[in-house]
Write an enzyme that holds these catalytic residues in place. Structure first.
Site, short mmCIF file in Angstrom:
data_model
loop_
_atom_site.label_atom_id
_atom_site.label_comp_id
_atom_site.label_asym_id
_atom_site.label_seq_id
_atom_site.Cartn_x
_atom_site.Cartn_y
_atom_site.Cartn_z
N GLU A 175 0.84 -1.21 0.00
CA GLU A 175 0.00 0.00 0.00
C GLU A 175 0.87 1.26 0.00
OE1 GLU A 175 -3.24 -0.29 2.88
OE2 GLU A 175 -4.09 -1.95 1.77
N GLU A 306 -4.83 -8.80 -0.51
CA GLU A 306 -5.64 -8.56 0.70
C GLU A 306 -7.09 -8.48 0.28
OE1 GLU A 306 -4.39 -5.46 3.40
OE2 GLU A 306 -2.27 -5.90 3.04
O1 AHR Z 1 -5.09 -6.20 6.82
C1 AHR Z 1 -5.03 -5.05 7.60
C2 AHR Z 1 -4.40 -3.87 6.88
O2 AHR Z 1 -5.22 -3.49 5.82
C3 AHR Z 1 -3.07 -4.13 6.22
O3 AHR Z 1 -2.00 -4.01 7.10
C4 AHR Z 1 -3.02 -3.05 5.19
O4 AHR Z 1 -2.24 -3.42 4.08
C5 AHR Z 1 -4.48 -2.83 4.83
O5 AHR Z 1 -4.81 -1.50 4.82
#
Ligand code: AHR
Length: 503
Positions: A175, A306
């Site tokens: 991110e 994710e």
């Molecule tokens: O999964 C939780 C968080 O969500 C992670 O650390 C981040 O990459 C995302 O914003």
């Protein structure tokens, strides 16, 4: 009872559904690592090298193909050399993203590799771009994967490991548009090129470098990364620098400030969740279409590293620990994501649910007294594991039931199918909260089979598993009846089912 027809061409195998679409994610966040995977060698909870054996045993049943670690946002403040060597000598740090708690670095590189070995999962290591250096990440690759003799090899051997490991998957930060450094797309794209250059293949360990990608439908971010390695119509081979681009998408049915409860919700919340979850298809389609323009031969993979539901934390728990319950509704979010993944298997090469234990849409919830609960989502992963590395089959739903949520029409039946080694697996989700659905499987291309079915449902979409009722939501056999051209199953409201065919 309403009826839908699902036409499946059993003799038209399509793209392979990579097993890595069933990948996982474990971050140093809340009780995912400490208390989840890892309790330390001195714990009374049975463990091997500090790793909880009940967690390993439960997860081995899922055939976890890969595990992403150490973050997430945590990855961009993690310095791997603090997590090697004797535990007493490892420096601590503050985990600024997740609860501002002290991280003692007792779970580090060797512990992660031991966990992957116990799970039989390929390691996916996410490096630090935000606050690290090119040298630091390049030395991590050398430490883990180089054979023979070199400074990092000597350090690894001094820490008790002679042989190199195989570590195929490397993330170049996380991110980068946010917690990974608040970078602009073009600036990060250049950094990703630079880092990728110094992440070397050592011996027979071939790296699959994954550039930190967009949030949701931020196509401008993906395009900046594509432009960094290719150009429209120029014929430059795009996969020589990094091999994949990631994207993150969470199902958040409420607002960021008020995401809603995991277990106390109304029917409107339920349908809004299904609508948000189904939006993953639009997002994958949009990124894939853009990638097709720059990379028509599909040399670069799309990695959804994710995904999952994100609710308000359970009352009374640390807001920075992202601990949430997991209901039948979450199971359906997972099952419909998998149907989308299977449909886009040509471009989508990996996906990682966030996160495996005790954080967000977890498979397992553990307690400090040694308790362990399998969530409804766990059962979807287990029931669907036969799709791993199978060929996706064409599936057409006729008479699709639907309903409208706000201004969006959503489908109430989700389906996908695959075939491997003379066995087909069909997945079906009845997303209607209140009405059962008869489904006729119109099976084409084969004339005989043996069938069996499994069903995951509960008295209500809010149902969940707990220490007091660990099997409130658990799979049971499903009756599968013959039909002139296939099979018939009856799906209760808010249910997920699989039908297996031996051809
Ligand atoms: O999964 C939780 C968080 O969500 C992670 O650390 C981040 O990459 C995302 O914003």
């Amino acid at each position: 009872m309403p009826e839908a027809r699902v036409v499946i061409d059993l003799d038209v195998p399509g793209p392979t559904i990579s097993r890595h679409l069933y990948g996982h994610f474990a971050e140093h966040l809340g009780r995912c690592i400490y208390g989840g995977f890892y309790v330390g060698e001195d714990s009374g909870i049975p463990n091997e090298r500090g790793i909880r054996l009940d967690v390993v045993e439960a997860l081995r049943a899922l055939n976890i193909p890969n595990l992403r670690w150490p973050g997430g946002c945590f990855a961009d403040e993690y310095h791997w050399k603090d997590g090697i060597g004797p535990k007493a000598d490892r420096p601590s740090m503050v985990n600024t993203h997740w609860g501002n708690v002290e991280e003692n670095n007792h779970f580090g590189t060797h512990e992660f590799m031991a966990l992957c070995e116990l799970l039989g999962a390929a390691p996916y290591v996410n490096g630090n771009v935000g606050s690290g250096t090119v040298r630091e990440m390049s030395e991590w690759v050398e430490y883990l994967t180089r054979d023979g003799d070199s400074p990092m090899v000597r350090l690894r051997k001094a820490n008790g490991r002679d042989e190199p490991w195989q570590v195929p998957f490397w993330g170049i930060g996380n991110e980068a548009w946010g917690c990974g450094g608040n970078q602009r797309a073009e600036a990060y794209a250049d950094l990703a090129r630079q880092y990728a250059t110094f992440l070397k293949d050592h011996g027979d360990n071939k790296l699959y470098r994954i550039a930190a990608g967009a949030s949701n439908d931020d196509l401008a971010w993906t395009e900046a990364l594509l432009k960094a390695v290719s150009c429209l119509g120029c014929g430059r081979d795009p996969k020589n620098i990094f091999q994949a681009i990631s994207v993150h998408y969470y199902t958040i049915a409420g607002t960021w400030e008020n995401k809603g409860s995991a277990t106390e919700f109304g029917i409107d919340d339920y349908y809004r969740t299904m609508a948000k979850a189904q939006d993953i298809e639009r997002i994958i389609r949009a990124h894939s279409a853009l990638m097709d323009a720059y990379d028509p031969e599909r040399k670069i993979g799309l990695v959804l590293d994710e995904w999952g539901t994100w609710w308000d934390v359970e009352p009374g728990t640390n807001p920075g620990f992202l601990y949430q319950q997991n209901a039948m509704r979450d199971a359906l979010v997972a099952s419909l994501h998998f149907d989308v993944f299977h449909r886009h298997a040509e471009r989508l090469v990996m996906a990682n649910i966030a996160q495996t234990v005790n954080v967000l849409q977890a498979m397992l919830l553990t307690s400090e007294d040694g308790g362990l609960v399998r969530t409804p989502t766990y059962h979807v992963f287990e029931m669907n594991k036969g799709h791993q590395d199978a060929a996706a089959l064409p599936v057409h739903v006729l008479d699709m039931p639907s309903c409208s949520v706000d201004d969006t029409e959503i489908s109430l039946l989700s389906a996908s199918a695959s075939v491997k080694d003379g066995r087909a697996l069909v997945s079906l989700s009845n997303l209607d909260a209140e009405t059962a659905l008869d489904v006729v499987l119109d099976l084409r291309g084969e004339s005989s089979w043996e069938s069996s079915g499994r069903l995951l449902t509960a008295s209500k979409p809010q149902a969940y598993n707990s220490a007091a009722a660990p099997d409130a939501v658990a799979p049971v056999p499903l009756t599968v009846e013959p039909e002139p051209r296939g099979l018939r199953v009856s799906l209760p409201p808010h249910s997920f089912a699989t039908v297996s065919l031996v051809l």
